[in-house]
Scaffold this active site. Structure first.
Site: not given
Ligand code: GLU
Length: 424
Positions: A113-115
């Protein structure tokens, strides 16, 4: 009210396309089915939120924040949160996919994931940063969770921001949940060794690569582009292992000293100098682009994407590139670099030390136990070395560069796992 316009998405060489080009190549070599191709390509979940924040001057600014869960096939999703003016959804999607492949390469039980939030941390006060981080956490309450999606620091964020995230999430749950985020300060359940973990993994990868090329570290030179958490620790640890680091750079410029830069001194200087190397006295300023083409053994790009492109790749003289950053080499540079015979230890392998120690932090939090630094370093070094060997072996087996080999190792692992788990 001000709306912070997200950075425009470049049509050429955006990181998502660079990632997909390598992905496509590896998928072809593996002979993966069309169904599996789409299972692995399309993100599992993608959330974009508007975050109205009261700034110190009383005005409200609206920031755009994203969280992309690329895959949760191997386990809960894992990946950092980036605060940077250039954040946009394509970048976050690429970074999220890279996390999936990275976790698979080092064989830890996480998806990717990445934000990211489009903002400029250098221009924001601590109070503004805190309000932004807390608002983002609240907006992502149904995304994050120790068994769902576990954030961590990335560019522009660090232990301080992770502490705010953990506090806000814990308040919402009515109990302390420290395993929801990694990269926390030590007193909040952070892990020993986490801060230097990515840089340490870069050092381990660089030494493993030098060994393959028969380069003696005590006679080797290196140039490190980027002097943030990854670059500074990588430089310090390479220096500690005998490598002469002749050039470093950050946002203020690049600095060269043929006799080797005193890295501990440079870190001290940066910390006392508002976080930059501006006017660093112990080296000669050079053009930042020139650092990339210096005649050194090892080049460590440790800043951000698309630094090495088809434009400068023909001039690179290093024998080895060890990618501390995510996506520092655009896909258009790959062929040029390969033709020149430069060994590239790719990002999804070379910078995986950070998420590896994040995994140890999460394990410690869940055990309610603390490991000593020796155990952490020993285990993470072993994981990095084993991953290097596996990727190197795969590159020989398929006769491809290490980058494509790393994708092959990762894609195969995720695809096999999916095949066992099955879908609807
Ligand atoms: N942001 C780091 C990376 O790109 C660390 C991610 C993590 O520890 O979850 O690998």
């Amino acid at each position: 009210m001000t709306y912070i316009e997200p950075a425009p998405i470049k049509d050429k060489e955006n990181p998502l396309e660079s990632m997909m080009q390598r992905f496509d190549k590896a998928v072809e070599l593996l002979g993966i089915s069309e169904e599996m191709y789409y299972i692995l390509k399309v993100p599992a979940r993608q959330v974009t939120v508007g975050l109205p924040i009261t700034m110190d001057d009383g005005r409200i600014k609206v920031f755009e924040g994203h969280r992309v869960i690329h895959s949760n096939i191997l386990g809960p999703a894992k990946g950092g949160i980036r605060f940077d003016p250039a954040v946009n959804i394509d970048e976050v999607r690429a970074l999220a996919a890279w996390m999936t492949w990275k976790c698979a390469v080092v064989d830890i039980p996480y998806g990717g994931a990445k934000g990211g939030i489009a903002c400029n941390p250098r221009e924001m006060s601590a109070g503004e940063m805190e309000r932004l981080m807390r608002a983002y956490t609240v907006a992502m309450l149904d995304v994050f969770g120790p068994d769902r999606d576990i954030p961590a620091p990335d560019m522009g964020t660090g232990p301080r921001e992770m502490a705010w995230l953990m506090d806000e999430y814990s308040k919402a749950k009515g109990m302390t949940v420290n395993a929801v985020v990694t990269g926390k300060p030590l007193v909040l359940g952070g892990s020993l060794g986490r801060t230097e973990a990515t840089g340490r993994g870069v050092m381990v990868s660089a030494l493993a690569g030098m060994d393959k090329l028969k380069i003696n570290p005590y006679k080797a030179t290196a140039a490190v582009q980027g002097f943030g958490n990854v670059g500074a620790h990588a430089a310090a640890l390479l220096h500690e292992r005998g490598v002469k680091v002749v050039a470093i750079s950050d946002i203020s410029g690049a600095y060269y000293n043929e006799h080797g830069i005193d890295i501990a001194g440079a870190i001290k200087y940066r910390d006392l100098n508002k976080g930059t190397l501006a006017n660093f006295p112990a080296a000669t300023p050079i053009a930042p682009d020139d650092l990339l083409t210096l005649n050194v053994d090892v080049l460590v790009p440790a800043a951000k994407e698309d630094v090495i492109t088809h434009e400068n790749a023909p001039y690179i003289q290093a024998k080895m590139i060890v990618e501390g950053a995510n996506g520092p080499t655009s896909a258009s540079a790959d062929d040029i670099i390969n033709e020149k015979g430069i060994l590239v230890v790719p990002d999804i392998l070379a910078n995986a030390g950070g998420v590896t120690v994040s995994y140890f932090e999460w394990v410690q939090n869940r055990m309610g136990y603390k490991w000593n630094l020796d155990r952490i370093n020993r285990r993470s070094d072993r994981i990095m070395k084993e991953a290097f060997d596996k990727v190197f072996h795969t590159s020989q087996q398929y006769n491809v560069p290490m980058r494509i080999a790393a994708y092959i190792v990762a894609i195969k692992k995720v695809a096999d796992t999916y095949t066992f788990r099955g879908g609807y």
